[in-house]
Design a protein around this motif. Sequence first.
Motif, PDB file in Angstrom:
ATOM      1  N   MET A   1      -3.915  16.037  -2.392  1.00  0.00           N
ATOM      2  CA  MET A   1      -3.722  14.599  -2.216  1.00  0.00           C
ATOM      3  C   MET A   1      -4.993  13.851  -2.592  1.00  0.00           C
ATOM      4  SD  MET A   1      -2.208  12.918   1.169  1.00  0.00           S
ATOM      5  CE  MET A   1      -0.656  12.108   1.212  1.00  0.00           C
ATOM      6  N   SER A   2      -4.837  12.813  -3.374  1.00  0.00           N
ATOM      7  CA  SER A   2      -6.016  12.080  -3.811  1.00  0.00           C
ATOM      8  C   SER A   2      -6.458  11.098  -2.728  1.00  0.00           C
ATOM      9  CB  SER A   2      -5.691  11.315  -5.080  1.00  0.00           C
ATOM     10  OG  SER A   2      -4.758  10.311  -4.770  1.00  0.00           O
ATOM     11  N   ASP A   3      -7.656  10.567  -2.899  1.00  0.00           N
ATOM     12  CA  ASP A   3      -8.141   9.545  -1.982  1.00  0.00           C
ATOM     13  C   ASP A   3      -7.235   8.336  -1.990  1.00  0.00           C
ATOM     14  OD1 ASP A   3     -10.145  10.954  -1.091  1.00  0.00           O
ATOM     15  OD2 ASP A   3     -11.761   9.720  -1.906  1.00  0.00           O
ATOM     16  N   GLN A   4      -6.765   7.993  -3.189  1.00  0.00           N
ATOM     17  CA  GLN A   4      -5.918   6.822  -3.311  1.00  0.00           C
ATOM     18  C   GLN A   4      -4.674   7.004  -2.445  1.00  0.00           C
ATOM     19  OE1 GLN A   4      -7.957   7.403  -5.736  1.00  0.00           O
ATOM     20  NE2 GLN A   4      -8.675   5.349  -6.188  1.00  0.00           N
ATOM     21  N   ASP A   5      -4.145   8.216  -2.442  1.00  0.00           N
ATOM     22  CA  ASP A   5      -2.960   8.459  -1.640  1.00  0.00           C
ATOM     23  C   ASP A   5      -3.275   8.353  -0.162  1.00  0.00           C
ATOM     24  OD1 ASP A   5      -1.308   8.735  -3.662  1.00  0.00           O
ATOM     25  OD2 ASP A   5      -0.745  10.807  -3.294  1.00  0.00           O
ATOM     26  N   GLN A   6      -4.394   8.933   0.224  1.00  0.00           N
ATOM     27  CA  GLN A   6      -4.760   8.889   1.640  1.00  0.00           C
ATOM     28  C   GLN A   6      -4.972   7.452   2.090  1.00  0.00           C
ATOM     29  OE1 GLN A   6      -8.097  11.413   2.290  1.00  0.00           O
ATOM     30  NE2 GLN A   6      -6.954  13.220   1.639  1.00  0.00           N
ATOM     31  N   ALA A   7      -5.521   6.636   1.171  1.00  0.00           N
ATOM     32  CA  ALA A   7      -5.826   5.266   1.537  1.00  0.00           C
ATOM     33  C   ALA A   7      -4.572   4.508   1.906  1.00  0.00           C
ATOM     34  CB  ALA A   7      -6.524   4.570   0.382  1.00  0.00           C
ATOM     35  N   PHE A   8      -3.511   4.725   1.174  1.00  0.00           N
ATOM     36  CA  PHE A   8      -2.297   3.966   1.426  1.00  0.00           C
ATOM     37  C   PHE A   8      -1.301   4.751   2.257  1.00  0.00           C
ATOM     38  CE2 PHE A   8      -2.477   0.781  -2.318  1.00  0.00           C
ATOM     39  CZ  PHE A   8      -3.559   0.197  -1.704  1.00  0.00           C
ATOM     40  N   ASN A  10       1.694   6.597   3.438  1.00  0.00           N
ATOM     41  CA  ASN A  10       3.059   6.634   2.944  1.00  0.00           C
ATOM     42  C   ASN A  10       3.579   5.219   2.715  1.00  0.00           C
ATOM     43  OD1 ASN A  10       5.108   8.173   2.124  1.00  0.00           O
ATOM     44  ND2 ASN A  10       5.975   8.545   4.137  1.00  0.00           N
ATOM     45  N   ARG A  11       2.656   4.262   2.731  1.00  0.00           N
ATOM     46  CA  ARG A  11       3.089   2.864   2.692  1.00  0.00           C
ATOM     47  C   ARG A  11       3.825   2.528   1.399  1.00  0.00           C
ATOM     48  NH1 ARG A  11      -2.373   1.909   4.650  1.00  0.00           N
ATOM     49  NH2 ARG A  11      -2.244   1.404   6.851  1.00  0.00           N
ATOM     50  N   GLY A  12       4.889   1.759   1.552  1.00  0.00           N
ATOM     51  CA  GLY A  12       5.546   1.172   0.394  1.00  0.00           C
ATOM     52  C   GLY A  12       6.349   2.125  -0.453  1.00  0.00           C
ATOM     53  N   ASN A  13       6.263   3.405  -0.179  1.00  0.00           N
ATOM     54  CA  ASN A  13       6.934   4.348  -1.065  1.00  0.00           C
ATOM     55  C   ASN A  13       8.419   4.476  -0.787  1.00  0.00           C
ATOM     56  OD1 ASN A  13       4.787   5.003  -2.698  1.00  0.00           O
ATOM     57  ND2 ASN A  13       3.960   6.399  -1.171  1.00  0.00           N
TER      58      ASN A  13
ATOM     59  N   MET B   1      -8.877  16.108  -3.390  1.00  0.00           N
ATOM     60  CA  MET B   1      -9.757  15.804  -4.498  1.00  0.00           C
ATOM     61  C   MET B   1     -10.515  14.521  -4.187  1.00  0.00           C
ATOM     62  SD  MET B   1      -8.861  15.897  -8.504  1.00  0.00           S
ATOM     63  CE  MET B   1      -7.413  14.912  -8.313  1.00  0.00           C
ATOM     64  N   TRP B  65       2.344  -4.605   6.141  1.00  0.00           N
ATOM     65  CA  TRP B  65       1.909  -3.560   5.208  1.00  0.00           C
ATOM     66  C   TRP B  65       1.113  -2.478   5.932  1.00  0.00           C
ATOM     67  CZ3 TRP B  65       2.390  -1.161   0.835  1.00  0.00           C
ATOM     68  CH2 TRP B  65       1.314  -0.508   0.250  1.00  0.00           C
ATOM     69  N   GLY B  69       3.995  -0.425   6.338  1.00  0.00           N
ATOM     70  CA  GLY B  69       4.136  -0.107   4.918  1.00  0.00           C
ATOM     71  C   GLY B  69       5.179  -0.925   4.198  1.00  0.00           C
ATOM     72  N   ARG B 307       5.386   5.229  10.031  1.00  0.00           N
ATOM     73  CA  ARG B 307       4.828   4.979   8.712  1.00  0.00           C
ATOM     74  C   ARG B 307       4.354   6.279   8.068  1.00  0.00           C
ATOM     75  NH1 ARG B 307      -0.583   2.411   9.085  1.00  0.00           N
ATOM     76  NH2 ARG B 307      -1.267   4.529   8.759  1.00  0.00           N
ATOM     77  N   PRO B 440     -10.351   2.384  -2.311  1.00  0.00           N
ATOM     78  CA  PRO B 440      -8.962   2.019  -2.017  1.00  0.00           C
ATOM     79  C   PRO B 440      -8.710   1.719  -0.536  1.00  0.00           C
ATOM     80  CG  PRO B 440      -9.132   4.330  -2.561  1.00  0.00           C
ATOM     81  CD  PRO B 440     -10.452   3.727  -2.870  1.00  0.00           C
ATOM     82  N   ARG B 441      -9.575   2.186   0.338  1.00  0.00           N
ATOM     83  CA  ARG B 441      -9.363   1.860   1.749  1.00  0.00           C
ATOM     84  C   ARG B 441      -9.884   0.484   2.111  1.00  0.00           C
ATOM     85  NH1 ARG B 441      -9.647   6.900   4.986  1.00  0.00           N
ATOM     86  NH2 ARG B 441      -8.981   8.505   3.547  1.00  0.00           N
TER      87      ARG B 441
ATOM     88  N   ILE C 111       3.212   3.453  -5.473  1.00  0.00           N
ATOM     89  CA  ILE C 111       2.921   2.135  -4.906  1.00  0.00           C
ATOM     90  C   ILE C 111       1.538   1.653  -5.350  1.00  0.00           C
ATOM     91  CG2 ILE C 111       1.945   3.013  -2.728  1.00  0.00           C
ATOM     92  CD1 ILE C 111       4.215  -0.041  -3.015  1.00  0.00           C
ATOM     93  N   ILE C 112       0.634   2.611  -5.606  1.00  0.00           N
ATOM     94  CA  ILE C 112      -0.704   2.220  -6.054  1.00  0.00           C
ATOM     95  C   ILE C 112      -0.640   1.617  -7.448  1.00  0.00           C
ATOM     96  CG2 ILE C 112      -2.981   3.126  -6.611  1.00  0.00           C
ATOM     97  CD1 ILE C 112      -2.299   5.202  -4.325  1.00  0.00           C
TER      98      ILE C 112
END
Lengths: 277, 447, 335
Positions: A1-8, A10-13, B1, B65, B69, B307, B440-441, C111-112
């Motif tokens: 899992m990338s950082d970008q994924d962790q940041a968001f 499961n939101r919005g998916n 990663m 959000w 989410g 969420r 991103p956070r 979503i990103i």
Amino acid sequence: MSDQDQAFGNRGNRDASVVNPHGRGTIDGTRRSGSTGPGRAGDPFLIGEAMSGGYGRGPDILHDCTIAVEKGQIAVIVGPNGAGKSTAMKAIFGMLNLRQGSVRLNGRDITALNPQDRVKAGMGFVPQVHNIFPSMTVEENLEMGAFIRNDDIRQTLEQVYDLFPAVAEKRRQAAGELSGGQRQQVAVGRALMTRPQVLMLDEPTAGVSPIVMDELFDRIIAIARGGLPVLMVEQNAQQAMMIADKAYVLVQGANAHTGTGKELMANDEVRRTFLGG
Amino acid sequence: MSTNRQATAHSPWRAPILFAALALLFVLEGTVRNSMFSGSWNTSLAILNMGLISAITALGVNMQWGYAGLFNVGVVGFLALGGLAPVLVAMPPVEGGWSAGGPRVLLSLAVGLGTLALATQLWRRMGKGRLRGLAVTGVLILGFFVYRGLFDPAVTAIEANNPARHGNLGGLGMPVMLSWVVGGAFAAAAAWAVGKVALGLRSDYLAIATLGIGEIIVAVLKNEDWLARGVKNVVSIPRPVPYEIDLQQNPAFVEFATRWGFSATEASGIWVKICYMSLFLVVLLVLILLAELALKSPWGRMMRAIRDNETAAEAMGKNVTARHLQVFVLGSAVIGMAGAMMITQDGLMAPVGYNPLRYTFLIWVMVIVGGSGNNWGSVLGAVLIWFLWIKAEVWGPALIGVLTAPLPDGGLKEHLLDSSAHMRFIAMGLVLLLVLRFAPRGLVPEK
Amino acid sequence: MDILNALVAFLNFVFIPAAAYGAQLALGALGVTLIYGILRFSNFAHGDTMAFGTAITILVTWGLQALGISLGPLPTALLALPVGIAATALLVLATDRAVYRFYRVQKAAPIILVMASVGVMFLMNGLTRLLIGVDEQRFADGERFVINVRDFKAMTGLAEGLALKTTQLLTLVIAILVVWALFWFLNRTKSGKAMRAYSDNEDLALLSGIDPEKVVRLTWIIAAALATIAGVLYGLDKAFKPFNYFQILLPIFAAAIVGGLGNPLGAIAGGFVVAFSEVAITYPWLKIAGYLFPGWQPDGLLQLLGTEYKFAVSFVILIVVLLFKPTGLFRGKSV
């Protein structure tokens, strides 16, 4: 899992009006292949030798595991749930990081190749699930199988249709609309379209009825008798061993027993611990 | 990663330091006069007040959000709907407006809603078949004509009543602060209707549904003159704070201002803005307190559980759709409240100003930059982004001026200088993309 | 005669405008649906991509006009269109390289990408403003009408006139050609099939030897071309105003969803469904009713909704379709 994924998280998916999870890939297509080396004298046609490794940076799942197929034979990998059967096959196909060991095909060391290049090197792989293009017709599925070929594919197409007459009748139909067994036939047919040197099947009979399973096994035997070596992972150990020239019983990612199908069926320990009687 | 520098834990001092830096920006804006800052406390406080309203809006979006989410792209609509409240609550009644057609409008709206409710009930109660389809269609068509039959003459009558000055229903003449709550209620009701439809489907279609409802609400405000005079705008909405002109005529205040070295005009502006700021700060802090308490309560834990793993929560018997609807309504209520506060501060309802880029997507930039899921982050992001948005209008031309200095005078240079105010859009796009890519956070990540 | 007059009025005020508008929406929705099917996110920047492509086309058109080059009866913008498409394609390829590719390689959640597209939307919006400003621009030149009202009346002797604008005819012809070419490409060529395969199953496409990056590049180029064509046709037919291009995002999304997201055929059907409903519901039917029922004197304009509420129509259609057929009229990929 990338950082970008962790940041968001499961939101919005869940919102189907903005995201489309359908058909998303999991294989890293950007990994570049390394160079190939020479094989070793006396190798079987395909061998994954002394393989150890796991997914990503995770713990090792395979421990010093060896799988091989000879020309014109059927080799099956069997074992209890979670024994690493599919993982072993994926390791041969280059889908996980090998820490140790090597994969050699037809006199070449292909350990450093990525999956796409292994297909070009002669491996035909049929994943367990998501193994067809559901919205495309049967014929288009087969054409996509032959994507890397630039020659005339009509002859191969006819061979596949001869092998699977049931799907030949539905060549203009979307593959996603076919029955489970027919989809598996399309999936195998797609892999055959590259004219591979070895066919690898990951649990081809998962979720199909016993009658369909028998028919699929018949087809697989026919493929092997036609000279194409087949390596297969199977849940239904008993049936698989009956058609296997060579069988590998894996337990916890390591070779537990190896032999011809008949030998293993006769082996008391295998019967007791694994075949259930 | 690990692909960026945000993977590690954060220092607890991060948020206070960032807030202090932000405060410094406003102090500089208020005191230093150069090409970057205006040196005017009036400007500084004006930016801050709008920033606080943006912060409340961002807080509402962050509830949707960050907690659940939900991707709401109709923020502008809920904000505008909230802005209707000060007009309807605080404006004095329009003479003759109500008697011209008030009850009839209310009746027609009731008929409209009743038709929808009846159609829904019929659809649920009747057995499947052609009869049901016919019955529902019949009810809808009949209901529509009855509604229009009642509605159109009433609207014509109301709008004919002194159209140059009014032509609308007018308000109730109640205290304007009450409208903040009413604005929240308006937005909540709209959110409930949208959410009920869009969240109940097999997978959400919330984004497109909110995009649509946002456009529709703004269109209604622009075109329904009987409601809030449409594009003719409603002006001089009552204030909860003193008027500058009254302050300037108050000798005590003038003396107080001179003692601090300000002119009466300047000081009155500053005083009014400080009053607004205090009101907004109180609302903001109360909302944050409530939001934080809610998040730490069992309800908040359940929200986060849903969420993070919807399937598991569903398997444990949690009604995911109902929870989502709940938080969507709550968040929208907060946005509506911010909308009412904004109109109260402006004293003016001008629906043409409701631009989705500014009131939906810029709010999203604020939430993402601040840190999804963190209330303090949303506040920080909102005030910071608002500051940059305003200042980019000044800094953009200055930057272009420096960059184009070597160019010969002519069409191109002139064109670039003319359009340099649009640089703020490019700047905001870049900020969002850079934050998404490298942090991103957000500035204050969720714990 | 009255029935003929009613028919002509219907064609003139409802059918022709709706058909042209539907074709523009369909082209826009095709781009959205392709991105959704292949890159797996809804591109919020699509409206601004349309605006950018149109802005470039307009600038080149002005240049050509200044040089005295024209296409005779056809708008000069047609000559400039290829340049607009090329510039837009370069821009979206650059944004893909700079923005989206990173997340794709990481296999980040879609979503990103949606969020990133909001950022790109701001960028492109600003860029278009820098290029051409925010004012309305009219850039249609050449012959204005194929059939004009006076000639039509003289020719047929009917009381009701029929006008067919060059831009409307052009829109329909170009839309048909583009759609035909796109479907031929997707269904008949190896690259087109590779795009569909990638949309269906990314991993299997990769294992079949399809280069994902090539598929993605191709998708962006096609989407840019569709966006620019849709934008230029819309601008020729009405006028170019950047903010309108941002607002058209809603009917375009609605069209794509009504048809079934990810399904190109659905996008076209959705475009026409949305356009015809918008025009039919916001058109005052009084005139046509007058021809059909001469004795009837209704006191209203027989307009179901004011034109200001045309967005409400897309929205209601969208909700109705989603309630009764959640996958869209043609089965999309989303559910």
